[in-house]
Design an enzyme around this catalytic site. Structure first.
Site, PDB file in Angstrom:
ATOM      1  CE  LYS A 129      82.160  42.863  15.274  1.00  0.00           C
ATOM      2  NZ  LYS A 129      83.516  42.888  15.894  1.00  0.00           N
TER       3      LYS A 129
ATOM      4  CB  THR B 218      81.662  39.189  15.855  1.00  0.00           C
ATOM      5  OG1 THR B 218      82.987  39.667  16.104  1.00  0.00           O
ATOM      6  CG2 THR B 218      81.338  38.067  16.821  1.00  0.00           C
TER       7      THR B 218
ATOM      8  CG  HIS C 221      57.927  61.137  41.424  1.00  0.00           C
ATOM      9  ND1 HIS C 221      56.650  60.643  41.338  1.00  0.00           N
ATOM     10  CD2 HIS C 221      58.725  60.071  41.708  1.00  0.00           C
ATOM     11  CE1 HIS C 221      56.667  59.336  41.565  1.00  0.00           C
ATOM     12  NE2 HIS C 221      57.909  58.969  41.791  1.00  0.00           N
TER      13      HIS C 221
END
Length: 306
Positions: free
Chosen positions: A12, A57, A255
Site C-alpha cells: 500500500k 494492501t 544556478h
C-alpha cells in the site's frame, strides 16, 4: 522461449497518517506518509490469480494506523521497524517487508508571542525520510531527508575547469551556491544477527545532528565546487556519528547568474541574480567507512543507495 516471473513485491503506497497526542493540554503532532511493500512466495497471485497467501494492501494500511495508536510514533525509524517486524514475524507467507516513511514538519503557531498548545503551521518544504527493510538477511535502516533548500551568497567558487570549443561558462571566484539537498544515510546493525536492538539508537537526535552537521559544512566550507562541499558534508557526518556507515548525497546545483544590468546604465556587483530553473547541474556522491559492513546489491538498489 520460456517466460519467468522475476522479482516482485506488493503493498500500500502513501497512506497519509497523522497522529495527535492529546494526553496533556499541550498536544503533539506527527504527520507521516507511509508506504509498505511485502515480499515472499506470491508467484501464484501473479501466475494463477491465487490470493490465498496475499495479505490485502488495505490490511497493510490498517495495520499502520493501528500501530500509530498502539505503539505510537516516537521516531519514524522505530515505527518502520515495528511494522516491518510485524509483517515478517507474524504473517506466515511474508519473507521480507520494506517500509518507506516521509515525515512532514510542523511548528507551533504563535499567539501574542506564545506558542499555541494545539495549533501548528507547516514549516518549510524539507521532508524527513526513513526506509526500513526486514528480511532473511537482517534489518536494514536508511535515514534521510529530501528537499533541504540551502543557499549561500558568497564563499563559493568555480574556476580552473576543463574547457573545449563549446565552453562558454566564465570562471568565477565569488558566486551564489544553492541546492535542494537529498541525503540518505545507512545505519549499521548493533548486534551479531544483523538486527537492531529496540530503541538502541536515538533516531531523532541522530537526525538533528546529521542535519546540523550538513548545514554547518555547507555554510563554512570555502567551496571550490559543489562536489567538494558534498565531500565535507558527508565526511563530517561519518566522523561524528559512529552508527552511520554510509552517506549518499544528491544535490541539484540551483544556478544563480548575475543579471546583466548594463543596458540600464546600472552596475551589478553580484547583487541581482537570475535564478535559473533548468537545466541544472546534478551532483551526486556516496561516502562510506572502509570498514562498513556490506550491504547486498539488491538491498542497496531498493534503498536508493546503488
Amino acid at each position: 522461449m520460456a517466460i519467468i516471473l522475476g522479482d516482485n513485491q506488493y503493498g500500500k503506497a502513501e497512506s497519509r497518517l497523522v497522529r495527535i497526542y492529546r494526553d496533556s493540554p499541550r498536544h503533539e503532532i506527527r504527520d507521516l506518509n507511509v508506504t509498505t511493500a511485502l515480499r515472499g512466495p506470491f508467484e501464484p497471485a501473479y501466475l494463477e490469480g491465487d490470493q490465498s497467501s496475499v495479505l490485502p494492501t488495505d490490511t497493510q494500511k490498517n495495520t499502520a494506523f493501528a500501530f500509530a495508536k498502539s505503539k505510537g510514533v516516537a521516531a519514524i525509524e522505530d515505527f518502520g521497524l515495528d511494522l516491518a517486524r510485524h509483517f515478517v514475524d507474524d504473517i506466515g507467507p511474508v519473507a521480507g517487508a520494506r517500509i518507506e516513511i516521509e515525515e512532514f514538519a510542523w511548528q507551533r503557531a504563535l499567539v501574542d508571542g506564545v506558542e499555541h498548545d494545539h495549533t501548528w503551521v507547516r514549516s518549510g518544504q524539507e521532508v524527513r525520510t526513513a526506509a526500513v527493510t526486514v528480511d532473511a538477511s537482517g534489518e536494514h535502516i536508511v535515514g534521510g531527508l529530501k528537499d533541504l533548500v540551502l543557499l549561500k551568497s558568497t564563499g563559493s567558487e568555480f574556476a580552473g575547469f576543463l574547457t573545449d570549443e563549446f565552453t562558454t561558462l566564465p570562471e568565477t571566484h565569488d558566486r551564489v551556491m544553492a541546492t535542494a539537498l537529498d541525503a540518505k544515510w545507512r545505519f549499521a546493525p548493533g548486534t551479531d544477527d544483523a538486527r537492531f536492538a529496540d530503541r538502541a539508537i536515538d533516531w531523532n537526535t541522530v537526525y538533528a545532528d546529521v542535519r546540523r552537521l550538513m548545514v554547518e559544512q555547507f555554510a563554512t566550507v570555502q567551496s571550490l565546487a559543489l562536489q567538494q562541499t558534498l565531500w565535507h558534508m558527508g565526511k563530517a557526518v561519518l566522523e561524528a556519528i559512529p552508527e552511520i556507515v554510509e552517506v549518499r548525497l544528491v544535490a541539484p546545483n540551483k544556478h544563480h547568474f548575475a543579471y546583466d544590468l548594463s543596458n540600464f546604465a546600472l552596475e551589478n556587483p553580484n547583487e541581482v541574480f537570475w535564478a535559473a530553473d533548468r537545466p541544472y547541474g546534478l551532483i551526486e556522491a556516496t561516502l562510506l567507512r572502509d570498514d562498513a559492513p556490506p550491504a547486498g546489491d539488491a538491498w542497496r538498489a531498493s534503498a536508493g543507495l546503488a
